[in-house]
Design an enzyme around this catalytic site. Structure first.
Site, mmCIF file in Angstrom:
data_model
loop_
_atom_site.group_PDB
_atom_site.id
_atom_site.type_symbol
_atom_site.label_atom_id
_atom_site.label_comp_id
_atom_site.label_asym_id
_atom_site.label_seq_id
_atom_site.Cartn_x
_atom_site.Cartn_y
_atom_site.Cartn_z
ATOM 1 N N PRO A 1 1.450 68.801 -14.126
ATOM 2 C CA PRO A 1 0.276 69.518 -14.627
ATOM 3 C C PRO A 1 -1.006 68.724 -14.389
ATOM 4 O O PRO A 1 -1.033 67.505 -14.521
ATOM 5 C CB PRO A 1 0.565 69.677 -16.117
ATOM 6 C CG PRO A 1 1.536 68.597 -16.446
ATOM 7 C CD PRO A 1 2.351 68.384 -15.202
ATOM 8 N N GLU A 2 -2.055 69.436 -14.030
ATOM 9 C CA GLU A 2 -3.367 68.834 -13.839
ATOM 10 C C GLU A 2 -4.376 69.602 -14.666
ATOM 11 O O GLU A 2 -4.008 70.446 -15.486
ATOM 12 C CB GLU A 2 -3.719 68.813 -12.352
ATOM 13 C CG GLU A 2 -2.697 68.040 -11.525
ATOM 14 C CD GLU A 2 -3.075 67.907 -10.060
ATOM 15 O OE1 GLU A 2 -4.274 68.015 -9.741
ATOM 16 O OE2 GLU A 2 -2.166 67.688 -9.246
ATOM 17 N N LYS B 1 -6.246 65.588 -18.719
ATOM 18 C CA LYS B 1 -4.937 66.231 -18.825
ATOM 19 C C LYS B 1 -4.367 66.119 -20.236
ATOM 20 O O LYS B 1 -3.168 66.270 -20.442
ATOM 21 C CB LYS B 1 -3.970 65.591 -17.832
ATOM 22 C CG LYS B 1 -4.475 65.576 -16.390
ATOM 23 C CD LYS B 1 -3.547 64.766 -15.504
ATOM 24 C CE LYS B 1 -4.160 64.537 -14.136
ATOM 25 N NZ LYS B 1 -3.303 63.711 -13.274
#
Length: 533
Positions: free
Chosen positions: A152-153, A210
Site C-alpha cells: 500500500p502507498e 502511509k
C-alpha cells in the site's frame, strides 16, 4: 531477441566444440552424442525464427531447431529450451509446419484478417493465443493488465481514510476484537486495546504518508502503519475496484488475517488486516508527535512542496532520484509504483542524481508528483479504470468493462448467463434459509422416530444372539412400552432421557417375562460381562 543476438554474434563462425546433455526428453529424435558429432566443424550461416521456434541455418543440412519453453533466457537461469532437434528442413515438420503466419514477419493483410475472424466462433483472446496455421503465431497475451506491487502507498491509504470518514465518523464503537498478535499490536495488550476502544466515538479519520489514525472523542487514539500488506476492509463497502476489496456475503468475515475488528452502533463493521505481519497497530495520545509519523517529511498530497523549495531540496541531494522519492523523510507517501510512474511521466531515469536534474526536468517532476497522485485517487487508487477479471480458455484475463464491451450476440448471451446465475444464486439462498428454518423441527422429528423405533425394538428383540424370540411379550412389558411411547409424544423437553430409561426398563421386563414364561432362556448378562473381561 534471441534471433537478433545469434545473427549478430554467431553467423559466419564455425562450431569447434559442442556439448549436449544426456536428456532425451529435451533433445528429441537424435542421440546427444550424435548431435555433438553432427554439429562440430559446421559453419553457422543464418538464424531463423517463426513464432516461438528458432533454428540455425548451417553450411549444409540438417539444421538444429529450438522450441522454446515458458522461461526467458537469462545467464542466471537454467537454459529454457523445451525441445532441441536436428532437422533437414525445420519449416517442413511440426511444430513449425503447423504454425500460422508470424505476427512480425508475415502480418496478415486487413481483408484476410477480417475474413479469418468471420470464420471463428471462439473468444478473441483464445484466438489470439492460438498458434496454429489458421491464425497468428506469437500473438501473446495482449489483454493481461500489468499489475503493480501489492504494497500500500499513499493512494491506497487515502482511499481507506476517505471510506472510514464517509462511513464511520460520528458512530460509536460497540464491539472490538483484537488478534493475539503482539508483533502487529504494538505497545498495548490486545485485551486492553479492546476494552479501551469499546464505547468510544469516532470523530475523524486522519492520515500522513502511509500512516492512518482514528481521532476519537478523547485520547488515546488507534494508529495504523500499513507496512507491506496492511489493508482496511469495511463490510459491504468497496474501497478499491482494482483489488476487488468489497467483502461479499459468501466470503469469510472477518478474515483469518484480521488484526482488529470493530463493530459500530449501526451494525457496520470494519477490519484492519495484515497477512504478512509487517503492519503496526498502536494506541497513542498524539500519533503525530511520536515516531514513525513525527519522522515523516511533508505529505505528498496534503503538504506539497512549493516549486522553489522542491528545487532547493533536490540540489542538496547527491543520491539517485528514485531513492530520494522513496525516502519518507523527504516526501511522505510515495512508494515504488508511484515513483516509477512519476519518473516515467517526467522522462527522468531512476538512477539520475537528484542534484544534477535540470530546472526544466525538476519542474516536470514536481508537476508529475501532483498529477500522478491526484489521478490515482480519482480512480479509487486503481492503476486504470475499473478492471474486471475473467477466465478465457484457462487463462486469467484482465479487461476494462468501460472500454472493452461485448457486442452483438455475445452481449446477449452474457446477459442471459448473468441472469441465470443470479437466479440460481437466489434459489440456493432461499433453499439454505428454508433448511435453516426447518432444521430444528426436522431434528426433533428424526429424534422422536428414532426413539420410538428403539422402544419397538425393546418390545420384540431378545437381547441375546442365537436365541429365538418369544411369540408374545408380557402384558406388563407392553403396557410399559406403550406408556413410554405416550411420554415421547407428550413431552419434548425430557423425551430423550425418559424414553431411554423406559426403553431400558422395557427390555429388562421383557427378559424377566421371557424367563418366567417357560420359553427359551437367554444367557445371563453378568456371565457375558465376565467373558468380555
Amino acid at each position: 531477441m534471441a534471433e537478433a543476438e545469434l545473427e549478430e554474434h554467431f553467423v559466419g563462425k564455425r562450431i569447434v566444440r559442442c556439448s549436449a546433455a544426456n536428456d532425451t526428453k529435451v533433445i528429441d529424435g537424435i542421440a546427444p552424442s550424435r548431435l555433438e558429432a553432427a554439429l562440430v566443424g559446421r559453419t553457422i550461416s543464418g538464424a531463423r525464427r517463426k513464432g516461438k521456434n528458432l533454428w540455425l541455418e548451417l553450411d549444409s543440412p540438417p539444421f538444429p531447431s529450438f522450441q522454446f519453453g515458458p522461461s526467458a533466457v537469462s545467464p542466471t537461469q537454467e537454459w529454457p529450451l523445451k525441445y532441441s532437434k536436428l532437422l533437414v528442413e525445420p519449416e517442413a515438420v511440426p511444430p513449425i509446419s503447423e504454425l500460422g503466419p508470424d505476427a512480425l514477419f508475415e502480418p496478415l493483410q486487413f481483408d484476410d484478417f477480417v475474413q479469418s475472424l468471420s470464420r471463428k466462433n471462439t473468444p478473441i483472446k483464445a484466438l489470439l493465443l492460438d498458434q496454429k496455421i489458421d491464425f497468428i503465431t506469437n500473438g501473446g497475451r495482449i489483454t493481461q493488465a500489468k499489475r503493480r506491487g501489492e504494497m500500500p502507498e499513499l493512494p491506497e491509504v487515502e482511499v481507506a481514510r476517505r471510506a472510514l470518514e464517509e462511513h464511520c465518523v460520528g458512530k460509536r464503537i460497540v464491539r472490538c476484537s483484537a488478534a493475539d498478535d503482539t508483533k502487529v499490536i504494538d505497545g498495548i495488550a490486545p485485551p486492553r486495546l479492546e476494552a479501551a476502544l469499546v464505547g468510544r466515538t469516532i470523530a475523524a479519520a486522519r492520515r500522513k504518508g502511509k500512516n492512518l489514525w482514528l481521532a476519537l472523542d478523547s485520547p488515546p487514539f488507534p494508529s495504523f502503519q500499513f507496512g507491506m500488506a496492511g489493508a482496511i476492509y469495511i463490510k459491504g463497502v468497496e474501497l478499491s475496484k482494482y483489488k476487488r476489496s468489497a467483502v461479499s456475503p459468501t466470503e469469510e468475515w472477518p478474515s483469518k488475517f484480521s488484526k482488529l475488528l470493530v463493530e459500530l452502533d449501526d451494525g457496520l463493521e470494519f477490519s484492519f488486516t495484515d497477512k504478512r505481519r509487517f503492519a503496526k497497530i498502536r494506541f497513542l495520545d498524539n500519533p503525530e508527535a511520536v515516531p514513525p509519523i513525527s519522522e515523516l517529511g511533508p505529505d505528498a498530497l496534503f503538504e506539497p512542496l512549493q516549486f522553489d523549495d522542491f528545487v532547493q531540496s533536490l540540489s542538496r541531494k547527491n543520491t539517485p532520484i528514485k531513492a530520494l522519492l522513496l525516502d519518507q523523510s523527504f516526501i511522505s507517501g510515495i512508494g515504488n509504483w508511484i515513483a516509477d510512474e512519476v519518473l516515467y511521466q517526467a522522462r527522468i531515469h531512476p538512477m539520475q542524481t537528484a542534484s544534477k536534474i535540470s530546472k526544466d526536468k525538476s519542474k516536470a517532476l514536481h508537476q508529475c508528483i501532483k498529477e500522478v497522485i491526484e489521478t490515482s485517487l480519482e480512480v479509487g487508487a486503481d492503476s486504470r479504470k475499473k478492471i474486471d477479471f475473467v477466465t478465457v480458455c484457462g487463462r486469467t484475463s484482465a479487461y476494462v468493462p468501460e472500454l472493452q464491451k461485448l457486442d452483438g450476440i455475445d452481449a446477449t448471451a452474457s446477459r442471459a448467463k448473468i441472469s441465470k446465475e443470479k437466479g440460481k444464486s437466489n434459489k440456493v439462498a432461499r433453499e439454505v434459509d428454508n433448511d435453516e428454518e426447518a432444521k430444528p423441527a426436522k431434528r426433533g422429528r428424526k429424534q422422536s422416530v428414532k426413539e420410538t423405533d428403539e422402544e419397538n425394538v425393546a418390545d420384540v428383540k431378545v437381547p441375546k444372539r442365537g436365541r429365538k424370540q418369544p411369540a408374545k411379550t408380557s402384558k406388563g412389558s407392553s403396557k410399559k412400552a406403550h406408556h413410554s411411547s405416550e411420554d415421547s409424544s407428550g413431552d419434548d423437553s425430557d423425551e430423550e432421557t425418559d424414553d431411554k430409561r423406559d426403553s431400558t426398563q422395557s427390555a429388562k421386563e421383557l427378559k424377566s417375562s421371557s424367563n418366567t414364561g417357560g420359553s427359551v432362556v437367554p444367557a445371563k448378562r453378568p456371565e457375558r460381562k465376565k467373558r468380555q473381561l
